[in-house]
Design a protein around this motif. Structure first.
Motif, short mmCIF file in Angstrom:
data_model
loop_
_atom_site.label_atom_id
_atom_site.label_comp_id
_atom_site.label_asym_id
_atom_site.label_seq_id
_atom_site.Cartn_x
_atom_site.Cartn_y
_atom_site.Cartn_z
N GLU A 98 -6.22 54.69 -31.22
CA GLU A 98 -7.13 55.81 -30.94
C GLU A 98 -8.57 55.33 -30.97
N PRO A 99 -8.96 54.48 -30.04
CA PRO A 99 -10.31 53.89 -30.10
C PRO A 99 -11.45 54.90 -30.04
N ALA A 100 -11.35 55.88 -29.14
CA ALA A 100 -12.44 56.85 -29.01
C ALA A 100 -12.60 57.67 -30.28
N ARG A 101 -11.49 58.15 -30.82
CA ARG A 101 -11.56 58.94 -32.04
C ARG A 101 -12.04 58.07 -33.20
N ALA A 102 -11.55 56.85 -33.29
CA ALA A 102 -11.94 55.96 -34.38
C ALA A 102 -13.46 55.73 -34.38
N LEU A 103 -14.02 55.42 -33.22
CA LEU A 103 -15.46 55.18 -33.15
C LEU A 103 -16.25 56.45 -33.47
N ARG A 104 -15.74 57.59 -33.03
CA ARG A 104 -16.44 58.85 -33.31
C ARG A 104 -16.43 59.14 -34.81
N LEU A 105 -15.31 58.91 -35.46
CA LEU A 105 -15.21 59.21 -36.89
C LEU A 105 -15.92 58.18 -37.76
N LEU A 106 -16.01 56.95 -37.28
CA LEU A 106 -16.54 55.88 -38.11
C LEU A 106 -18.01 55.55 -37.87
N THR A 107 -18.50 55.85 -36.68
CA THR A 107 -19.85 55.36 -36.33
C THR A 107 -20.81 56.45 -35.91
N VAL A 149 -25.55 48.54 -41.90
CA VAL A 149 -24.31 49.23 -41.52
C VAL A 149 -24.09 49.12 -40.02
N ARG A 150 -25.14 49.25 -39.24
CA ARG A 150 -25.02 49.10 -37.79
C ARG A 150 -24.58 47.69 -37.41
N ILE A 151 -25.08 46.71 -38.14
CA ILE A 151 -24.66 45.33 -37.88
C ILE A 151 -23.17 45.19 -38.19
N SER A 152 -22.75 45.73 -39.32
CA SER A 152 -21.34 45.68 -39.69
C SER A 152 -20.47 46.35 -38.62
N GLU A 153 -20.91 47.51 -38.16
CA GLU A 153 -20.16 48.22 -37.12
C GLU A 153 -20.09 47.42 -35.83
N SER A 154 -21.21 46.81 -35.46
CA SER A 154 -21.27 46.06 -34.20
C SER A 154 -20.23 44.95 -34.15
N PHE A 155 -19.99 44.31 -35.28
CA PHE A 155 -19.04 43.20 -35.31
C PHE A 155 -17.62 43.68 -35.62
N THR A 156 -17.48 44.72 -36.43
CA THR A 156 -16.16 45.23 -36.74
C THR A 156 -15.48 45.83 -35.51
N TYR A 157 -16.26 46.52 -34.69
CA TYR A 157 -15.71 47.20 -33.51
C TYR A 157 -16.17 46.51 -32.22
N ALA A 158 -16.36 45.20 -32.29
CA ALA A 158 -16.93 44.46 -31.17
C ALA A 158 -16.14 44.61 -29.89
N GLU A 159 -14.81 44.66 -29.98
CA GLU A 159 -14.02 44.73 -28.75
C GLU A 159 -14.23 46.03 -28.00
N PHE A 160 -14.62 47.08 -28.71
CA PHE A 160 -14.84 48.38 -28.08
C PHE A 160 -16.31 48.60 -27.71
N GLY A 163 -16.93 44.36 -25.86
CA GLY A 163 -15.85 43.64 -25.19
C GLY A 163 -15.59 42.27 -25.77
N GLU A 164 -16.17 41.95 -26.93
CA GLU A 164 -15.98 40.65 -27.56
C GLU A 164 -14.96 40.74 -28.69
N THR A 165 -14.48 39.59 -29.12
CA THR A 165 -13.53 39.53 -30.22
C THR A 165 -14.26 39.64 -31.56
N PRO A 166 -13.84 40.52 -32.46
CA PRO A 166 -14.49 40.62 -33.76
C PRO A 166 -14.48 39.28 -34.47
N ASN A 167 -15.62 38.90 -35.03
CA ASN A 167 -15.75 37.58 -35.64
C ASN A 167 -16.50 37.69 -36.97
N PRO A 168 -15.81 37.52 -38.10
CA PRO A 168 -16.47 37.64 -39.40
C PRO A 168 -17.60 36.63 -39.59
N ASP A 169 -17.45 35.43 -39.04
CA ASP A 169 -18.50 34.42 -39.20
C ASP A 169 -19.80 34.85 -38.53
#
Length: 203
Positions: A98-107, A149-160, A163-169
């Motif tokens: 549920e990508p759309a709902r997830a982003l709406r609820l989380l970000t 928090v925005r930085i954390s969100e940008s990398f946690t949900y990067a694929e959405f 379009g990039e792969t989430p990367n903890p590094d």
């Protein structure tokens, strides 16, 4: 509450929460279920935050074990938390399902998950600031927390988002770029692949 516990276990198992099915399994009607836990978005928000809290607590304890302080501790906590989210199977399953709902609820402000996260990061910053180990500069603790928090969100949900792969590094690198921790306080043993077990209470 039994309804919340059952829904939470369903979520952790990587399955979709269906309000009708949940009501049936509890032996109640949907009206009673909605009265207990609110609508589906409200229930999901509470479940998401109930899982975020122990993840943040684990990250804080792990950072404490390294002895880091100031900016280095803030980076360490956020790095570990973000890595855990990126690697948690049940969380990725929800984002994929549920990508759309997830982003709406989380970000967004439509859910209080983000505001609670900002509150926790603000407290983290204020603790280091009051200890004399960190200066947030021209920003208030809350303003800096919102940026982090925005930085954390940008990398946690990067694929959405990008379009990039989430990367903890890369997430850690971004936190370090903003906070500029003293290299003397960095944890050289830190790896980016922190296991993401379910909270202890769910084992």
């Amino acid at each position: 509450m039994r309804a919340f516990r059952e829904a939470r276990h369903t979520f952790i198992a990587g399955s979709r929460i269906d309000m009708g099915g949940l009501a049936t399994s509890l032996g109640v009607d949907r009206t009673s279920l909605f009265r207990w836990v609110g609508n589906r978005d409200r229930l999901l928000s509470e479940i998401l935050w109930s899982l975020a809290v122990p993840t943040l607590d684990r990250a804080s304890r792990a950072a404490d074990d390294t002895g880091s302080t100031g900016a280095a501790r803030i980076v360490d906590v956020l790095d570990r938390f973000t890595a855990d989210l990126i690697e948690a199977p049940y969380f990725r399953a929800f984002l994929t399902r549920e990508p759309a709902r997830a982003l709406r609820l989380l970000t967004t402000t439509e859910s209080d998950v983000q505001s609670r996260f900002v509150g926790r990061v603000t407290t983290l910053i204020e603790h280091e600031q009051s200890s004399g180990t960190f200066d947030p500069g021209p920003l208030s603790a809350e303003e800096l927390a919102r940026l982090l928090v925005r930085i954390s969100e940008s990398f946690t949900y990067a694929e959405f988002i990008s379009g990039e792969t989430p990367n903890p590094d890369r997430a850690r690198a971004a936190f370090e770029y903003v906070l500029r921790p003293d290299a003397a306080h960095a944890d050289p043993t830190r790896t980016s692949t922190t296991p993401s077990p379910s909270p202890i209470g769910d084992r």
